[in-house]
Design a protein around this motif. Structure first.
Motif, PDB file in Angstrom:
ATOM      1  N   PRO A 116       0.807  -1.229   0.000  1.00 43.29           N
ATOM      2  CA  PRO A 116       0.000   0.000   0.000  1.00 43.29           C
ATOM      3  C   PRO A 116       0.837   1.276   0.000  1.00 43.29           C
ATOM      4  CG  PRO A 116      -0.911  -1.587   1.534  1.00 43.29           C
ATOM      5  CD  PRO A 116       0.402  -2.148   1.054  1.00 43.29           C
ATOM      6  N   VAL A 117       2.023   1.209   0.580  1.00 43.45           N
ATOM      7  CA  VAL A 117       2.888   2.378   0.607  1.00 43.45           C
ATOM      8  C   VAL A 117       3.313   2.788  -0.813  1.00 43.45           C
ATOM      9  CG1 VAL A 117       5.098   1.181   0.892  1.00 43.45           C
ATOM     10  CG2 VAL A 117       4.786   3.440   1.896  1.00 43.45           C
ATOM     11  N   MET A 118       3.229   1.863  -1.758  1.00 42.34           N
ATOM     12  CA  MET A 118       3.605   2.129  -3.148  1.00 42.34           C
ATOM     13  C   MET A 118       2.392   2.477  -4.018  1.00 42.34           C
ATOM     14  SD  MET A 118       6.816   1.749  -2.901  1.00 42.34           S
ATOM     15  CE  MET A 118       7.646   1.427  -4.426  1.00 42.34           C
ATOM     16  N   ALA A 119       1.282   2.797  -3.386  1.00 43.30           N
ATOM     17  CA  ALA A 119       0.054   3.089  -4.136  1.00 43.30           C
ATOM     18  C   ALA A 119       0.248   4.231  -5.114  1.00 43.30           C
ATOM     19  CB  ALA A 119      -1.089   3.383  -3.175  1.00 43.30           C
ATOM     20  N   SER A 120       1.078   5.212  -4.772  1.00 39.01           N
ATOM     21  CA  SER A 120       1.292   6.340  -5.692  1.00 39.01           C
ATOM     22  C   SER A 120       1.902   5.868  -7.006  1.00 39.01           C
ATOM     23  CB  SER A 120       2.191   7.396  -5.048  1.00 39.01           C
ATOM     24  OG  SER A 120       1.482   8.094  -4.068  1.00 39.01           O
ATOM     25  N   ILE A 121       2.835   4.930  -6.929  1.00 40.54           N
ATOM     26  CA  ILE A 121       3.445   4.404  -8.157  1.00 40.54           C
ATOM     27  C   ILE A 121       2.402   3.640  -8.966  1.00 40.54           C
ATOM     28  CG2 ILE A 121       5.144   2.791  -9.090  1.00 40.54           C
ATOM     29  CD1 ILE A 121       6.970   3.629  -6.750  1.00 40.54           C
ATOM     30  N   ALA A 122       1.599   2.842  -8.288  1.00 40.92           N
ATOM     31  CA  ALA A 122       0.546   2.097  -8.980  1.00 40.92           C
ATOM     32  C   ALA A 122      -0.446   3.070  -9.628  1.00 40.92           C
ATOM     33  CB  ALA A 122      -0.167   1.156  -8.016  1.00 40.92           C
ATOM     34  N   ASN A 123      -0.824   4.125  -8.902  1.00 41.72           N
ATOM     35  CA  ASN A 123      -1.763   5.100  -9.454  1.00 41.72           C
ATOM     36  C   ASN A 123      -1.151   5.896 -10.598  1.00 41.72           C
ATOM     37  OD1 ASN A 123      -3.964   4.425  -7.882  1.00 41.72           O
ATOM     38  ND2 ASN A 123      -3.439   5.859  -6.267  1.00 41.72           N
ATOM     39  N   LYS A 124       0.118   6.233 -10.491  1.00 42.62           N
ATOM     40  CA  LYS A 124       0.804   6.944 -11.585  1.00 42.62           C
ATOM     41  C   LYS A 124       0.797   6.065 -12.830  1.00 42.62           C
ATOM     42  CE  LYS A 124       3.898   9.770 -13.569  1.00 42.62           C
ATOM     43  NZ  LYS A 124       3.540  10.110 -14.897  1.00 42.62           N
ATOM     44  N   THR A 125       1.044   4.781 -12.635  1.00 40.41           N
ATOM     45  CA  THR A 125       1.058   3.844 -13.759  1.00 40.41           C
ATOM     46  C   THR A 125      -0.339   3.704 -14.357  1.00 40.41           C
ATOM     47  OG1 THR A 125       2.898   2.705 -12.693  1.00 40.41           O
ATOM     48  CG2 THR A 125       1.787   1.547 -14.488  1.00 40.41           C
ATOM     49  N   LYS A 126      -1.361   3.642 -13.511  1.00 40.38           N
ATOM     50  CA  LYS A 126      -2.743   3.582 -14.021  1.00 40.38           C
ATOM     51  C   LYS A 126      -3.056   4.830 -14.841  1.00 40.38           C
ATOM     52  CE  LYS A 126      -4.564   0.998 -10.101  1.00 40.38           C
ATOM     53  NZ  LYS A 126      -5.431   1.095  -8.910  1.00 40.38           N
ATOM     54  N   SER A 127      -2.626   5.972 -14.348  1.00 37.64           N
ATOM     55  CA  SER A 127      -2.851   7.216 -15.083  1.00 37.64           C
ATOM     56  C   SER A 127      -2.200   7.150 -16.463  1.00 37.64           C
ATOM     57  CB  SER A 127      -2.296   8.400 -14.276  1.00 37.64           C
ATOM     58  OG  SER A 127      -2.507   9.606 -14.947  1.00 37.64           O
ATOM     59  N   LEU A 128      -0.973   6.642 -16.515  1.00 39.41           N
ATOM     60  CA  LEU A 128      -0.262   6.495 -17.788  1.00 39.41           C
ATOM     61  C   LEU A 128      -1.016   5.551 -18.729  1.00 39.41           C
ATOM     62  CD1 LEU A 128       2.323   6.660 -19.639  1.00 39.41           C
ATOM     63  CD2 LEU A 128       3.122   4.667 -18.371  1.00 39.41           C
ATOM     64  N   ILE A 129      -1.488   4.446 -18.192  1.00 39.45           N
ATOM     65  CA  ILE A 129      -2.199   3.459 -19.014  1.00 39.45           C
ATOM     66  C   ILE A 129      -3.476   4.067 -19.589  1.00 39.45           C
ATOM     67  CG2 ILE A 129      -3.456   1.263 -18.977  1.00 39.45           C
ATOM     68  CD1 ILE A 129      -1.360   0.387 -16.783  1.00 39.45           C
ATOM     69  N   TYR A 130      -4.255   4.721 -18.736  1.00 40.56           N
ATOM     70  CA  TYR A 130      -5.485   5.343 -19.229  1.00 40.56           C
ATOM     71  C   TYR A 130      -5.185   6.448 -20.234  1.00 40.56           C
ATOM     72  CZ  TYR A 130      -8.420   2.674 -16.067  1.00 40.56           C
ATOM     73  OH  TYR A 130      -9.079   1.650 -15.438  1.00 40.56           O
ATOM     74  N   PHE A 131      -4.082   7.159 -20.033  1.00 35.58           N
ATOM     75  CA  PHE A 131      -3.666   8.177 -20.994  1.00 35.58           C
ATOM     76  C   PHE A 131      -3.390   7.527 -22.342  1.00 35.58           C
ATOM     77  CE2 PHE A 131      -0.646  10.998 -23.083  1.00 35.58           C
ATOM     78  CZ  PHE A 131      -1.220  12.244 -22.889  1.00 35.58           C
ATOM     79  N   LYS A 132      -2.636   6.418 -22.336  1.00 35.77           N
ATOM     80  CA  LYS A 132      -2.309   5.716 -23.578  1.00 35.77           C
ATOM     81  C   LYS A 132      -3.569   5.165 -24.254  1.00 35.77           C
ATOM     82  CE  LYS A 132       2.459   4.368 -22.809  1.00 35.77           C
ATOM     83  NZ  LYS A 132       3.066   4.569 -24.109  1.00 35.77           N
ATOM     84  N   LYS A 133      -4.565   4.781 -23.443  1.00 36.66           N
ATOM     85  CA  LYS A 133      -5.823   4.271 -23.993  1.00 36.66           C
ATOM     86  C   LYS A 133      -6.722   5.390 -24.511  1.00 36.66           C
ATOM     87  CE  LYS A 133      -8.025   0.888 -21.950  1.00 36.66           C
ATOM     88  NZ  LYS A 133      -8.719   0.011 -20.991  1.00 36.66           N
TER      89      LYS A 133
END
Length: 186
Positions: free
Chosen positions: A60-77
């Motif tokens: 959970p402490v790495m949630a920001s990295i996971a969320n940043k990656t989700k943002s990137l993925i949705y951006f690419k989509k």
């Protein structure tokens, strides 16, 4: 080296990560992150998003990295509203990270929100300048070119203007520490 130039087929890399997860008693964040990067490269965004969910659950402490990656993925989509929702969460948790404002500015541009985009780009520049007044890599470039003294002096100047910035202290400490490591390795 660009992943596309690697001769090892991507499907085998995914298979290796699948087995690393399957056979691990306690799979760790990094395995999923690496697999996410491969999925993104292959444009398998839904699988990448599934792994991002798992990353957030594992650490959970790495949630920001996971969320940043989700943002990137949705951006690419091309799903900019979803990308925006994740980058907003990240900025709320990390309001001093210039990179996130820069990313949100790019998303706002895609959404046609020019004023918001400009405001975020301006904020990103301000934060970036505050963290490293001479530019993100300028000080490190001094170090790499062998000018350790100049790098330390630039970090010291930056610390004087922002004495509670832990990142600057860390980076200033890195310069002589890396020099010591290099000397020991010789």
């Amino acid at each position: 080296e660009d992943i596309k130039s690697v001769s090892y087929p991507l499907i085998n890399i995914i298979d290796d990560f699948d087995k690393a997860i399957k056979y691990s008693d306690n799979p760790f964040f990094g395995i999923y992150m690496e697999r996410v990067n491969i999925y993104i490269e292959k444009a398998e965004y839904d699988k990448a998003l599934e792994d991002c969910e798992m990353m957030g659950k594992l650490e959970p402490v790495m949630a920001s990295i996971a969320n940043k990656t989700k943002s990137l993925i949705y951006f690419k989509k091309g799903e900019y509203e979803k990308a925006l929702s994740y980058i907003i969460k990240i900025i709320e948790a990390n309001p001093d990270w210039w990179e996130y404002y820069e990313t949100r500015g790019e998303i706002y541009e895609k959404l046609g929100k020019k004023e918001e985009a400009e405001a975020d780009k301006k904020k990103a520049k301000e934060l970036k300048r505050k963290k490293e007044p001479d530019g993100e890599y300028a000080v490190f470039a001094e170090y790499l070119s062998g000018n350790t003294k100049a790098a330390i002096e630039k970090y010291t100047k930056a610390i004087e203007s922002d004495p509670k910035n832990a990142l600057l202290y860390n980076k200033r400490g890195f310069v002589p520490a890396r020099g010591l490591v290099a000397a020991i390795e010789i």
